[in-house]
Write a protein that holds these residues in place. Structure first.
Motif, PDB file in Angstrom:
ATOM      1  N   PRO A  19       0.920  -1.346   0.104  1.00 48.54           N
ATOM      2  CA  PRO A  19      -0.056   0.024   0.020  1.00 48.54           C
ATOM      3  C   PRO A  19       0.716   1.169  -0.062  1.00 48.54           C
ATOM      4  N   ARG A  20       1.948   1.087   0.666  1.00 48.42           N
ATOM      5  CA  ARG A  20       2.815   2.315   0.653  1.00 48.42           C
ATOM      6  C   ARG A  20       3.751   2.446  -0.621  1.00 48.42           C
ATOM      7  N   THR A  21       3.848   1.532  -1.350  1.00 52.02           N
ATOM      8  CA  THR A  21       4.385   1.686  -2.466  1.00 52.02           C
ATOM      9  C   THR A  21       3.474   2.233  -3.468  1.00 52.02           C
ATOM     10  N   TYR A  22       2.128   1.774  -3.220  1.00 53.85           N
ATOM     11  CA  TYR A  22       1.291   2.393  -4.176  1.00 53.85           C
ATOM     12  C   TYR A  22       0.848   3.728  -4.293  1.00 53.85           C
ATOM     13  N   GLU A  23       1.055   4.200  -3.053  1.00 49.35           N
ATOM     14  CA  GLU A  23       0.783   5.596  -2.784  1.00 49.35           C
ATOM     15  C   GLU A  23       2.215   6.313  -3.171  1.00 49.35           C
ATOM     16  N   THR A  24       3.341   5.712  -3.080  1.00 53.63           N
ATOM     17  CA  THR A  24       4.384   6.435  -3.757  1.00 53.63           C
ATOM     18  C   THR A  24       4.310   6.565  -5.203  1.00 53.63           C
ATOM     19  N   LEU A  25       3.901   5.603  -6.075  1.00 60.85           N
ATOM     20  CA  LEU A  25       3.686   5.645  -7.159  1.00 60.85           C
ATOM     21  C   LEU A  25       2.714   6.496  -7.896  1.00 60.85           C
ATOM     22  N   SER A  26       1.683   6.578  -6.970  1.00 63.89           N
ATOM     23  CA  SER A  26       0.533   7.603  -7.195  1.00 63.89           C
ATOM     24  C   SER A  26       0.890   8.847  -7.274  1.00 63.89           C
ATOM     25  N   ALA A  27       1.704   9.163  -6.066  1.00 68.88           N
ATOM     26  CA  ALA A  27       1.990  10.703  -5.956  1.00 68.88           C
ATOM     27  C   ALA A  27       3.254  11.221  -6.705  1.00 68.88           C
ATOM     28  N   LEU A  28       3.992  10.194  -7.308  1.00 68.25           N
ATOM     29  CA  LEU A  28       5.546  10.533  -7.950  1.00 68.25           C
ATOM     30  C   LEU A  28       5.050  11.347  -9.171  1.00 68.25           C
ATOM     31  N   GLY A  29       4.006  11.162  -9.906  1.00 62.64           N
ATOM     32  CA  GLY A  29       3.796  12.025 -11.070  1.00 62.64           C
ATOM     33  C   GLY A  29       3.596  13.528 -10.746  1.00 62.64           C
ATOM     34  N   GLY A  30       3.637  14.017  -9.477  1.00 62.32           N
ATOM     35  CA  GLY A  30       3.356  15.254  -9.159  1.00 62.32           C
ATOM     36  C   GLY A  30       4.692  16.128  -8.672  1.00 62.32           C
ATOM     37  N   LYS A  31       5.854  14.969  -8.697  1.00 62.46           N
ATOM     38  CA  LYS A  31       7.216  15.433  -7.972  1.00 62.46           C
ATOM     39  C   LYS A  31       7.888  15.751  -9.528  1.00 62.46           C
ATOM     40  N   PHE A  32       8.479  16.855  -9.401  1.00 65.84           N
ATOM     41  CA  PHE A  32       9.721  17.217 -10.332  1.00 65.84           C
ATOM     42  C   PHE A  32      11.103  16.567 -10.035  1.00 65.84           C
ATOM     43  N   VAL A  61      18.149  25.535 -16.249  1.00 71.31           N
ATOM     44  CA  VAL A  61      17.702  24.828 -15.186  1.00 71.31           C
ATOM     45  C   VAL A  61      16.354  24.448 -15.493  1.00 71.31           C
ATOM     46  N   GLY A  62      16.165  23.160 -15.349  1.00 74.32           N
ATOM     47  CA  GLY A  62      14.912  22.835 -15.781  1.00 74.32           C
ATOM     48  C   GLY A  62      14.212  21.735 -14.689  1.00 74.32           C
ATOM     49  N   LYS A  63      13.105  21.409 -14.738  1.00 73.98           N
ATOM     50  CA  LYS A  63      12.376  20.435 -13.998  1.00 73.98           C
ATOM     51  C   LYS A  63      11.503  19.401 -14.841  1.00 73.98           C
ATOM     52  N   ILE A  64      11.977  17.984 -14.480  1.00 74.67           N
ATOM     53  CA  ILE A  64      10.847  17.182 -15.491  1.00 74.67           C
ATOM     54  C   ILE A  64      10.324  16.210 -14.558  1.00 74.67           C
ATOM     55  N   HIS A  65       9.579  15.474 -15.145  1.00 71.41           N
ATOM     56  CA  HIS A  65       8.622  14.139 -14.470  1.00 71.41           C
ATOM     57  C   HIS A  65       9.428  12.864 -14.745  1.00 71.41           C
ATOM     58  N   TRP A  66       9.302  11.855 -13.881  1.00 69.06           N
ATOM     59  CA  TRP A  66       9.669  10.635 -13.937  1.00 69.06           C
ATOM     60  C   TRP A  66       8.463   9.888 -14.367  1.00 69.06           C
ATOM     61  N   ILE A  67       7.502  10.243 -13.926  1.00 64.32           N
ATOM     62  CA  ILE A  67       6.082   9.489 -14.126  1.00 64.32           C
ATOM     63  C   ILE A  67       5.034  10.834 -14.544  1.00 64.32           C
ATOM     64  N   VAL A 105       5.727   6.025 -18.154  1.00 66.63           N
ATOM     65  CA  VAL A 105       7.003   6.985 -17.890  1.00 66.63           C
ATOM     66  C   VAL A 105       7.112   8.194 -18.826  1.00 66.63           C
ATOM     67  N   SER A 106       7.607   9.287 -18.282  1.00 61.90           N
ATOM     68  CA  SER A 106       7.391  10.596 -19.001  1.00 61.90           C
ATOM     69  C   SER A 106       8.477  10.366 -20.079  1.00 61.90           C
ATOM     70  N   PRO A 107       8.218  10.928 -21.292  1.00 63.76           N
ATOM     71  CA  PRO A 107       9.110  10.900 -22.398  1.00 63.76           C
ATOM     72  C   PRO A 107      10.511  11.812 -22.211  1.00 63.76           C
ATOM     73  N   GLU A 108       9.981  12.931 -21.276  1.00 58.88           N
ATOM     74  CA  GLU A 108      11.235  13.721 -21.040  1.00 58.88           C
ATOM     75  C   GLU A 108      12.422  13.165 -20.323  1.00 58.88           C
TER      76      GLU A 108
END
Length: 429
Positions: free
Chosen positions: A87-100, A114-120, A136-139
């Motif tokens: 469950p904790r890993t699920y929450e991490t995956l779910s929130a990771l898209g909002g983190k640069f 200087v830039g910021k990109i997403h992993w997910i 996975v983000s194309p960037e």
């Protein structure tokens, strides 16, 4: 992106993480640490899947967004974060898209961007089939695929076993500067000091930036994003260096890590005598620590970052050596350089480097003799003279002409057209 009932799904369904090499661009390795332990495990895991899906098949960055979707099951989340922490890993995956993820690079004009990109960039959960779809983000793909230079290879199995985000960062750092890396410092060089291989001097400010210990402010607005932490070297030593060292050494001793490290504080400066730098000594199975495999302690032989004391000849500055070179002032040095390069490189590579040297000669008349000097010094190294033809070629391209020429204020990047076979060989040397 939607999960349809009639869609053909290819879940990952791994039972364990193998010891295999994965690659990250050094732009990722050298970015400030801004992710949690679990978030970084997700990144390692996805990098492994990108390798299987694209690199092992010789594919480039996909154009179709559907090719960037990976389907996971609970067993995959269990591998990432542990069976009891799904469950904790699920929450991490779910929130990771909002983190640069912060990145920094030079554009074609030489300006630092200087830039910021997403992993997910998207995440879906199919409750009926208990299936997760991660896109996975194309960037981020340009930092994982088609890496021909300025990248770091490290072991996926080791990275996934680490239990601290600080150890993760130290492992990445040690992987980047292991192998035959030798740090060059012009000031020390002119004092007669040459750093040993796999010794990394880090200014304390650089270390704090790399580990995100400084207060962070938005580049545009100046607003504070993160407060500073571990402001004293004692805390850095205890909570980052010593703890990471213990974890990596423990894994090294049981064969689950390929490297570990020693460290020592550099000179103290300023009011109150604050530690100004940190020396990292990297050990690996190919280059193990001499003697007992344990951290340095008081009473042991001192850790010395430099080679044995240089001779009078070695203490000469690069330009002093240049002016005493028997070829200095000679005519037709371009012919000499071409002959020297032809001993190790292909005709196409020789042509490339001769063109680059000629460009440099328009601004610096000594460019040809500087190359002669660098190549002579390389040939005088015992390890180089005993190396294989491929080893010598890689050393000329990746060290002599790319790194060693920097003592004269310029260098030549390897040709982009190096074959895939050559890149694969020298990447893991």
């Amino acid at each position: 992106m939607q999960l349809h009932q009639n869609e053909i799904i290819y879940p990952l369904s791994f039972t364990h993480i193998c010891h295999e090499q994965i690659r990250w661009s050094n732009n990722l390795i050298n970015s400030p640490m801004c992710y949690t332990l679990l978030e970084r495990r997700v990144m390692y895991f996805l990098t492994g899947q990108v390798k299987k899906k694209f690199l092992e098949k010789g594919l480039g960055i996909p154009e179709n967004w559907k090719d960037l979707v990976f389907y996971l099951q609970d067993k995959d989340l269990g591998i990432i974060g542990g069976k009891k922490n799904v469950p904790r890993t699920y929450e991490t995956l779910s929130a990771l898209g909002g983190k640069f993820y912060p990145v920094k690079y030079k554009n074609e004009e030489g300006n630092i961007v200087v830039g910021k990109i997403h992993w997910i960039d998207s995440f879906f959960y199919d409750k009926e089939r208990n299936l997760y779809a991660v896109r996975v983000s194309p960037e981020i793909m340009r930092y994982l695929i088609n890496l021909t230079r300025d990248f770091t290879s490290f072991d996926l199995g080791t990275a996934m076993r680490l239990k601290s985000r600080f150890t993760q960062k130290m492992y990445e750092l040690c992987s980047e500067f292991g192998g035959n890396f030798r740090f060059y410092d012009n000031t020390e060089y002119q004092l007669g000091n040459t750093y040993k291989e796999r010794v990394v001097p880090l200014h304390i400010d650089s270390f704090r930036t790399l580990f995100s210990l400084n207060e962070e402010r938005d580049l545009r607005t100046g607003k504070s994003i993160r407060c500073s932490s571990y402001t004293d070297y004692t805390d850095i030593r205890r909570y980052i260096l010593e703890s990471s060292q213990r974890e990596l050494l423990a894994l090294y001793m049981i064969g689950e890590s390929n490297l570990w490290f020693d460290f020592q504080p550099g000179p103290k400066t300023g009011k109150g005598g604050r530690v100004s730098s940190i020396f990292i000594y990297i050990y690996s199975r190919e280059h193990p620590k001499v003697g007992e495999q344990r951290p340095w302690k008081k009473g042991d032989d001192p850790l010395i970052p430099f080679e044995t004391v240089a001779s009078v000849e070695e203490r000469k500055t690069p330009y002093q050596k240049l002016h005493s070179n028997i070829w200095y002032g000679s005519e037709n040095l371009d012919i000499v350089v071409r002959q020297m390069l032809s001993r190790y490189l292909t005709k196409r590579e020789v042509a490339y480097y001769m063109m680059e040297i000629q460009k440099e000669s328009r601004q610096h008349k000594d460019s040809y003799i500087q190359v002669v000097q660098i190549l002579q010094e390389k040939e005088n190294q015992p390890k180089f003279s005993k190396g294989t033809r491929q080893y010598k070629r890689n050393n000329i391209i990746d060290y002599a002409l790319k790194e060693n020429l920097k003592v004269f204020g310029w260098s030549i990047q390897p040709p982009i057209s190096r074959s895939k076979r050559d890149v694969e060989q020298d990447s893991f040397e």
